[in-house]
Design a protein around this motif. Structure first.
Motif, PDB file in Angstrom:
ATOM      1  N   PRO A   1       3.774   8.821   9.245  1.00 25.15           N
ATOM      2  CA  PRO A   1       3.875   7.348   9.177  1.00 25.15           C
ATOM      3  C   PRO A   1       4.216   6.708  10.531  1.00 25.15           C
ATOM      4  CG  PRO A   1       4.989   8.347   7.311  1.00 25.15           C
ATOM      5  CD  PRO A   1       4.639   9.466   8.242  1.00 25.15           C
TER       6      PRO A   1
ATOM      7  N   ARG B   1       1.016   6.767  12.659  1.00 25.74           N
ATOM      8  CA  ARG B   1       0.068   5.738  12.231  1.00 25.74           C
ATOM      9  C   ARG B   1       0.491   4.365  12.745  1.00 25.74           C
ATOM     10  NH1 ARG B   1      -4.525   8.404  10.815  1.00 25.74           N
ATOM     11  NH2 ARG B   1      -4.055  10.119   9.375  1.00 25.74           N
ATOM     12  N   ASP B   2       1.787   4.099  12.728  1.00 28.01           N
ATOM     13  CA  ASP B   2       2.271   2.815  13.223  1.00 28.01           C
ATOM     14  C   ASP B   2       2.099   2.695  14.738  1.00 28.01           C
ATOM     15  OD1 ASP B   2       2.909   1.758  10.801  1.00 28.01           O
ATOM     16  OD2 ASP B   2       5.073   2.085  10.946  1.00 28.01           O
TER      17      ASP B   2
END
Length: 274
Positions: free
Chosen positions: A98, A101-102
Motif C-alpha cells: 500500500p 502504491r501511494d
C-alpha cells in the motif's frame, strides 16, 4: 582550514565503514591511488572494511572489486545487507505494497519523476525521463515499466527527482499518511529517497559488526550525507567530509578534508599514523 582530530586514539580500531559517493569516491566517481593504498594498509592491519552506501548492489560492485572487499556490504542506505562474495541477503527491508502504491500515485499527482528498486532492479515510468540520467550516474541498468502492471509491488528504495518545494509537499503527504513508518532522506539536492523506517546505515552497521564481535567503540565511520548521520553518530569515531552539506556539517564530531583532496586517506593516515 584546520581539521579536528581526537586528542587520544584507542589502541585498536577493528572496523571502518565508508560511504562511497562524496566520501571514498572523488566527484568524478574515481578512487585515488592514495585512498586505495590506505584502504589496503588497513586491511593488512586486520581491520574490517565495510562499504555503507545508498547505491544498489549492482552499482557498487565495481568499487567493491577495486577495493578488494569481501566483508558484508550495506547498500540502499541500510535497507539491505548482502554477503559480498555470494550475494546472500542477510537483511532486506522493503516497504509494504500500500505504501508503494501511494508513492507511485503521488508521483503522478505532483508530476514528480520517480524511480524505484524492487528485487534489485531499477524501474521507472515513461514520464520519469530523469531516471535515465540517474541510471548513468548510479551505473545501474534500468527498466521502463507501468508500475500498475506489477502484481505485487514492493520497493526496497524509491526516489523522487525534482524541485525541493514539490518534493516537500509530497513528503508532507507521506508523513501524514504514514507517520513514523518511513525513512526519508535527501542524498543530493534534488534526490529524495524513501525506504522502510528501519533502513538506516546505523542499524545495518551495528548488525554487521555484531556478527564479528566488534564493538561501537572499535569502529570508524566516514560519510557526507543525510543518510550517513545515524552511522556517524553511532560509531565510536564518526567523521564527516568537509564537502558535506551545511546541515550535515553542523552535526559533525570530526571533519575530514574534501573528497576531491583525498580526504579519507589523509585523515586516516594522520589518525592511525600510516
Amino acid at each position: 582550514m584546520e581539521y579536528p582530530y581526537p586528542m587520544t586514539t584507542p589502541t585498536t580500531y577493528r572496523a571502518a565503514a565508508f560511504d562511497l559517493d562524496g566520501t571514498l569516491l572523488r566527484s568524478d566517481k574515481s578512487i585515488s591511488d592514495l585512498t586505495l593504498h590506505t584502504i589496503q594498509q588497513l586491511q593488512e592491519r586486520g581491520m574490517m572494511i565495510i562499504i555503507a552506501t545508498g547505491r544498489s548492489r549492482e552499482s557498487l560492485e565495481p568499487f567493491r572489486s577495486r577495493l578488494d572487499i569481501h566483508t558484508p556490504i550495506i547498500c540502499y542506505s541500510g535497507a539491505c545487507v548482502m554477503d559480498a562474495d555470494t550475494d546472500e541477503e542477510l537483511v532486506h527491508l522493503t516497504m509494504p505494497e500500500p505504501v508503494c502504491r501511494d508513492i507511485v500515485k503521488l508521483s503522478r499527482e505532483f508530476n514528480l519523476p520517480l524511480h524505484a528498486y524492487s528485487n534489485h532492479k531499477l524501474y521507472y515510468e515513461p514520464n520519469s525521463v530523469q531516471a535515465r540520467s540517474y541510471e548513468a550516474l548510479a551505473r545501474s541498468s534500468s527498466v521502463m515499466i507501468d508500475f500498475d502492471s506489477i502484481t505485487s509491488l514492493t520497493f526496497t528504495k524509491a526516489m523522487y527527482i525534482g524541485d525541493v518545494p514539490t518534493i516537500e509537499r509530497v513528503r508532507a503527504c507521506l508523513e501524514q499518511s504514514y507517520p513514523g513508518a518511513l525513512s526519508k532522506v535527501y542524498t543530493y539536492l534534488d534526490y529524495f529517497e524513501i525506504m522502510h523506517a528501519r533502513a538506516d546505515k546505523r542499524y545495518a552497521l551495528e548488525f554487521v559488526l555484531s556478527r564479528f564481535g566488534i564493538s561501537q567503540d572499535q569502529t570508524l565511520a566516514f560519510g557526507d550525507g543525510e543518510n550517513d548521520l545515524g552511522m556517524l553518530a553511532w560509531a565510536g569515531h564518526g567523521v564527516t567530509m568537509a564537502n558535506a552539506p551545511q546541515e550535515v556539517l553542523r552535526q559533525a564530531r570530526f571533519i575530514a578534508p574534501h573528497n576531491d583532496e583525498d580526504g579519507v586517506a589523509r585523515y586516516l593516515r594522520k589518525l592511525l599514523d600510516l
